[in-house]
Design an enzyme around this catalytic site. Structure first.
Site, short mmCIF file in Angstrom:
data_model
loop_
_atom_site.label_atom_id
_atom_site.label_comp_id
_atom_site.label_asym_id
_atom_site.label_seq_id
_atom_site.Cartn_x
_atom_site.Cartn_y
_atom_site.Cartn_z
N ALA A 65 1.82 7.14 2.44
CA ALA A 65 2.16 6.94 1.03
C ALA A 65 2.27 8.29 0.32
O ALA A 65 1.88 9.32 0.85
CB ALA A 65 1.11 6.06 0.36
N GLY A 104 -0.04 4.41 4.86
CA GLY A 104 0.97 3.46 4.43
C GLY A 104 2.10 3.30 5.44
O GLY A 104 2.72 2.23 5.51
N GLU A 107 0.82 0.82 7.74
CA GLU A 107 0.66 -0.46 7.05
C GLU A 107 2.00 -1.21 6.93
O GLU A 107 2.03 -2.44 7.06
CB GLU A 107 0.03 -0.24 5.67
CG GLU A 107 -1.45 0.11 5.78
CD GLU A 107 -2.10 0.43 4.45
OE1 GLU A 107 -2.97 -0.33 4.01
OE2 GLU A 107 -1.70 1.45 3.84
N GLU A 127 -7.45 7.20 5.26
CA GLU A 127 -7.69 7.07 3.81
C GLU A 127 -9.12 7.42 3.39
O GLU A 127 -9.33 8.00 2.31
CB GLU A 127 -7.35 5.65 3.34
CG GLU A 127 -5.85 5.37 3.25
CD GLU A 127 -5.23 4.90 4.56
OE1 GLU A 127 -4.07 4.46 4.54
OE2 GLU A 127 -5.91 4.95 5.61
#
Length: 708
Positions: A65, A104, A107, A127
């Site tokens: 991300a 991300g 994910e 994270e």
């Protein structure tokens, strides 16, 4: 078919390929998400699509991300809707991955129905190291694929796994050896031919055996051990446990709630601050964008000791040939043997192949003559801290080095202006202060003199990248940024053992607060003689305090050098770095305290932490005010990357604002009242900021405005 400037849809018969190209690492930015949304809408509107492929061009699949969005409005709901949209498609969706797939990026792949990867692809959920948890479905989807225990192992440890391990765990369906896109199309066609439709992760159930109370308790204990003083990993356990108790959509919403709580924490803000601060260090105000670095294709290192050998390894690892120079054959032989031993330990641990070891060793040449350096592009002097010796070496380098070669010193304390003065080319002289072990520690203090050219600065700052170092630019002063700040921090630790605290008491308080290692244990590891020699050589730099660093001197006088001879502040067993309390060391320090008439006192953990940290923070503000460091965040990087300051506390300057500059000033004045003004004078900048009610950031903005 096309979607946006960074995302396009290409058709191959009944297949639709969603292709992302957002260099350099395909970060999932707002623009990428918009493009993915448009691509999803195109696919939803197409009646003849029978399968979807998601892949990225360039060096990697989605790397993660956009961390830059952390400080803005929450984006998790947007991610959730987007990923759910791909998961809800009525035709099979395959993620084809390569490179380094993190956070991300992994994910979104979990939201696809099938996942394949190129050989060597690496996956991770890092994270918690940024003080948050996977917030785009990772805590809910991964346990459904591989079980709660294995999912938490990835999330809590933040350790990446390779494609083979992903296949074994069960979140990868196939490894492609060869062209990834061709292999992905063949795989997708085989799914369609076999009549296999969507296989939605969110509709799977979590294995009960992987989600027992014992599993969650074991992971909580691991989180406490890995991340003392931190909360994110504990939250991750909470949210994965919730995945076993809630409906999928409810679990996703709970994940969103908890990740946004984490983002508001000091832990996350501190870690993210350091993350961006490390990227900012290479931006040097005043250096023209058009300024080019000199090419560095060869190097020389003078001094084959621990530091010189470590620096040589850095160049060999970067594929840059390096010549190692020493005063005698014995020193060279020992130095090369130590380099070989370092590489062999990497081979033994599976971190390097024997073939790669041989290639790197072949890049390291040796010589006893400075003349061997006549054609190299950068020369780094790495001998012990003696001004006369260093000036003698630079006189020789001025004679032999080719015009334009960078002449660098690894000094940690000495005046580089004086070293440069013996050359006819002071514009090419610069400090390159590595931290031990040089082949491991990421920090590189780059120290410019008043005559160092912009081109030399740019060259060394750019050279840091292939050397895999984080460079921080400083001006010349005693100790530069890091060691100058270390003086007060270590001074108080030594003063407190003279006052009756035990080494264990001091170090434990600092380690419990978050330092990677207590400072007295650091002295034992580095060698007590090293610190003593530095203080003897620089006696004029220190205040007229008879007790100054006398714990070190007392132990040194008694022949205690630290780990190298098994006795320092602690006692050590052969081949064992564990610290054992030693009454003899305590008695030696106590006797020196009696001779110096140092008053004895009781020390709480709070006092130990305050007395060590407050001078550290105060000196950082003094350095900032004097312009030795370019910005406060550079000070934070020095201590986070080089001195074991906890990243989740954001570095010394960030931490000073966390506790409050007014609290720091009051603390300095409190200890000034107790111990006198000699060591406890508040930095002028600290006083100014408190009196004017400014943050460090506001003051820096004003300084930039003044400079313009």
């Amino acid at each position: 078919m096309s979607s946006s400037s960074v995302v396009r849809v290409e058709r191959d018969g009944e297949l639709a390929s969603v292709i992302v190209h957002n260099p350099p690492v395909n970060t999932i930015t707002a623009e990428v998400r918009s493009g993915l949304r448009q691509a999803l809408e195109q696919i939803q509107a197409s009646k003849d699509v029978r399968g979807v492929l998601l892949l990225c061009e360039g060096s990697t699949f989605f790397s993660g991300a956009d961390i830059g969005e952390f400080s803005g409005p929450p984006k998790e709901e947007e991610y959730r809707r987007l990923f759910n949209g791909y998961e809800a498609l009525s035709v099979p969706v395959v993620a084809a991955m390569h490179g380094t797939v993190m956070g991300g990026g992994l994910e979104i792949a979990l939201a696809c129905h099938y996942r394949i990867a190129a050989v060597g692809t690496r996956f991770g959920m890092p994270e918690v190291t940024l003080g948050i948890i996977p917030g785009a479905g990772g805590t809910q989807r991964m346990p459904r694929l591989i079980g709660a225990d294995q999912a938490l192992e990835m999330i809590v440890t933040a350790r990446p796994v390779d494609a083979a391990k992903g296949l074994e765990l069960g979140f990868i369906d196939q490894i492609v050896d060869g062209n990834l896109r061709s292999g992905a199309i063949a795989y997708l066609r085989s799914l369609i031919a076999a009549g296999k439709g969507p296989r939605r992760t969110g509709e799977m159930t979590i294995s009960a055996a992987s989600a027992t109370a014992e599993v969650f308790e074991r992971q909580r204990q691991q989180a406490r051990k890995l991340y003392p003083n931190r909360n994110a990993a504990q939250v991750a356990v909470d949210v994965v446990q919730a995945a076993t108790q809630m409906a999928f959509q409810q679990g996703l919403e709970y994940e969103t709630q908890r990740v946004n709580e984490c983002k508001d924490s000091v832990e996350s803000k501190g870690a993210v601050h350091v993350f961006f601060a490390e990227r900012e260090t290479r931006r040097i105000p005043g250096l023209p964008e058009s300024l080019k670095a000199r090419p560095i294709k060869s190097a020389g290192v003078i001094g084959a000791g621990t530091m010189g050998g470590g620096i040589a390894i850095c160049f060999a690892n970067a594929g840059i040939p390096v010549i190692l120079i020493d005063a005698n054959e014995q020193g060279l032989t020992k130095g090369v043997a130590n380099v070989d031993k370092t590489y062999q330990s990497m081979v033994d641990r599976g971190r390097l192949s024997a073939e790669d070891k041989a290639k790197r060793m072949a890049l390291i040449g040796t010589s006893l003559s400075y003349d061997a350096l006549e054609n190299v592009d950068v020369i780094i002097e790495a001998v012990f801290e003696n001004m006369d010796l260093k000036r003698k070496i630079f006189t020789e380098l001025d004679r032999v080095a080719r015009p334009g070669a960078v002449l660098a010193t690894n000094t940690s304390t000495l005046d580089i202006e004086q070293i440069a003065a013996v050359t006819q080319r002071p514009q090419d002289v610069i400090g390159m202060h590595f931290f031990s072990p040089a082949n491991v520690m990421p920090l590189l203090e780059v120290v410019r003199t008043t005559k160092t050219s912009d081109e030399t600065i740019r060259t060394v700052m750019d050279l840091a990248k292939p050397l895999r170092k984080t460079p921080v630019l400083a001006k010349v002063c005693y100790g530069f940024i890091g060691n100058r700040m270390m003086e007060g921090y270590a001074r108080e630790a030594e003063r407190m053992v003279l006052e009756g605290a035990t080494p264990r008491q001091v170090d434990s308080a600092l380690e419990e607060w978050g330092m990677a290692m207590g400072i007295l244990a650091v002295f034992d590891m580095a060698g007590i003689d090293v610190g003593v020699n530095v203080h003897k050589a620089n006696a004029s730099q220190f205040p007229p305090d008879p007790a100054y660093y006398q714990a070190d001197f007392a132990l040194h006088d008694a022949g205690r050098l630290g780990q190298k001879n098994g006795k320092g502040y602690y006692r050590y067993e052969p081949g064992n770095r564990s610290r054992f309390d030693d009454p003899e060391a305590i008695n030696i320090i106590a006797e020196r305290a009696r001779q110096l008439k140092v008053p004895q006192r009781q020390h709480t953990k709070e006092e130990i932490v305050e007395r060590c940290l407050y001078p550290l923070l105060n000196e950082g503000l003094r350095i900032l005010g004097e312009g030795v460091a370019l910005r406060a965040s550079d000070v934070d990087v020095v201590w986070a990357a080089g001195y074991g300051f906890p990243r989740y506390r954001g570095g010394p300057m960030f931490y000073a604002e966390t506790i409050g500059l007014d609290v720091l000033l009051a603390g300095m004045r409190k200890y000034q009242d107790i111990f006198g003004p000699m060591h406890w004078q508040p930095a002028p900048l600290l006083v100014e900021l408190v009196e004017r009610g400014l943050t460090i950031g506001q003051w820096e903005a004003q300084q930039r405005g003044t400079a313009r």
